[in-house]
Design an enzyme around this catalytic site. Structure first.
Site, PDB file in Angstrom:
ATOM      1  N   HIS A  20       0.854  -1.204   0.000  1.00  0.00           N
ATOM      2  CA  HIS A  20       0.000   0.000   0.000  1.00  0.00           C
ATOM      3  C   HIS A  20       0.888   1.252   0.000  1.00  0.00           C
ATOM      4  O   HIS A  20       0.612   2.219  -0.689  1.00  0.00           O
ATOM      5  CB  HIS A  20      -0.900   0.029   1.243  1.00  0.00           C
ATOM      6  N   LYS A  27     -17.101  -7.871   5.974  1.00  0.00           N
ATOM      7  CA  LYS A  27     -15.852  -8.504   6.409  1.00  0.00           C
ATOM      8  C   LYS A  27     -15.642  -8.192   7.879  1.00  0.00           C
ATOM      9  O   LYS A  27     -15.910  -7.084   8.323  1.00  0.00           O
ATOM     10  CB  LYS A  27     -14.656  -7.897   5.656  1.00  0.00           C
TER      11      LYS A  27
HETATM   12  P1  ADP Z   1      -9.748  -3.759  -0.796  1.00  0.00           P
HETATM   13  O1  ADP Z   1     -10.391  -4.667   0.197  1.00  0.00           O
HETATM   14  O2  ADP Z   1     -10.570  -2.551  -1.143  1.00  0.00           O
HETATM   15  O3  ADP Z   1      -9.152  -4.421  -2.021  1.00  0.00           O
HETATM   16  P2  ADP Z   1      -7.063  -3.543   0.206  1.00  0.00           P
HETATM   17  O4  ADP Z   1      -6.646  -2.854   1.448  1.00  0.00           O
HETATM   18  O5  ADP Z   1      -6.844  -5.004   0.124  1.00  0.00           O
HETATM   19  O6  ADP Z   1      -8.570  -3.118   0.025  1.00  0.00           O
HETATM   20  O7  ADP Z   1      -6.362  -2.865  -1.046  1.00  0.00           O
HETATM   21  C1  ADP Z   1      -6.518  -1.512  -1.360  1.00  0.00           C
HETATM   22  C2  ADP Z   1      -5.867  -1.251  -2.709  1.00  0.00           C
HETATM   23  O8  ADP Z   1      -4.476  -1.491  -2.628  1.00  0.00           O
HETATM   24  C3  ADP Z   1      -6.370  -2.139  -3.859  1.00  0.00           C
HETATM   25  O9  ADP Z   1      -6.355  -1.376  -5.056  1.00  0.00           O
HETATM   26  C4  ADP Z   1      -5.333  -3.237  -3.939  1.00  0.00           C
HETATM   27  O10 ADP Z   1      -5.246  -3.788  -5.240  1.00  0.00           O
HETATM   28  C5  ADP Z   1      -4.088  -2.449  -3.593  1.00  0.00           C
HETATM   29  N1  ADP Z   1      -3.053  -3.296  -3.017  1.00  0.00           N
HETATM   30  C6  ADP Z   1      -3.145  -4.194  -2.020  1.00  0.00           C
HETATM   31  N2  ADP Z   1      -1.949  -4.792  -1.786  1.00  0.00           N
HETATM   32  C7  ADP Z   1      -1.085  -4.261  -2.690  1.00  0.00           C
HETATM   33  C8  ADP Z   1       0.281  -4.487  -3.012  1.00  0.00           C
HETATM   34  N3  ADP Z   1       1.015  -5.407  -2.394  1.00  0.00           N
HETATM   35  N4  ADP Z   1       0.828  -3.764  -4.002  1.00  0.00           N
HETATM   36  C9  ADP Z   1       0.065  -2.855  -4.658  1.00  0.00           C
HETATM   37  N5  ADP Z   1      -1.220  -2.608  -4.447  1.00  0.00           N
HETATM   38  C10 ADP Z   1      -1.796  -3.305  -3.471  1.00  0.00           C
END
Ligand code: ADP
Length: 160
Positions: free
Chosen positions: A18, A42
């Site tokens: 992130h 969730k």
């Molecule tokens: P959500 O449940 O809305 O997908 P997340 O917290 O899992 O929320 O992810 C938020 C955003 O960050 C999404 O666009 C996801 O694809 C992106 N994301 C999650 N992990 C990574 C990573 N390792 N590298 C790049 N982007 C990521």
């Protein structure tokens, strides 16, 4: 005029993947709102206020980043903040389908809204909050490749 964007997600917890997306987005935008979605479907490990505190601590000395919590549709948050660009991260092709669907739905609900996607660095392409939680749940404290130190400490505390 300042260029602003919203980076929405669950961030349960916020990972270095992130962080990578935020740093990339800051090359283009002057301000990023990290928006923690309260997803009632969730059950999160960290409450929204815990996640908000964690992320605020990470960006403590960066005034270009602020953290908000939202419990309705993303389009409502965009209207409230008057920020109509959404940033999301892409890890692999597998992310594309859901991201494409979400961006299309958001655009249908609010035609002003644009979604921008940033490709993560190779070294984070395998990383997700779920993987981090799984590793932490096995009482493995070696999480420094995946999360910041404050999140690592919070994870250790949760699984003690
Ligand atoms: P959500 O449940 O809305 O997908 P997340 O917290 O899992 O929320 O992810 C938020 C955003 O960050 C999404 O666009 C996801 O694809 C992106 N994301 C999650 N992990 C990574 C990573 N390792 N590298 C790049 N982007 C990521």
């Amino acid at each position: 005029m300042k260029k602003k964007a919203i980076y929405p997600g669950s961030f349960d917890p916020f990972t270095l993947g992130h962080m990578d997306i935020v740093q990339r987005a800051l090359k283009i935008f002057d301000h990023i709102y990290i928006a923690i979605g309260e997803n009632t479907h969730k059950t999160p490990l960290f409450s929204c206020s815990e996640r908000k505190k964690q992320i605020e601590k990470i960006f403590d000395d960066d005034p270009r980043v602020s953290v908000v919590v939202f419990d309705s549709l993303l389009v409502n948050l965009a209207r409230d903040l008057k920020v109509y660009t959404v940033v999301r991260g892409l890890r692999a092709v597998s992310d594309f389908e859901t991201e494409f669907q979400m961006a299309s739905i958001n655009r249908a609900l609010e035609p002003e809204l644009e979604s921008m996607f940033f490709m993560t660095s190779d070294k984070f392409s395998f990383l997700s909050s779920s993987v981090v939680k799984e590793i932490a749940s096995m009482n493995n404290e070696d999480l420094s490749l995946f999360v910041t130190d404050n999140v690592r400490k919070d994870l250790i505390k949760k699984f003690k």
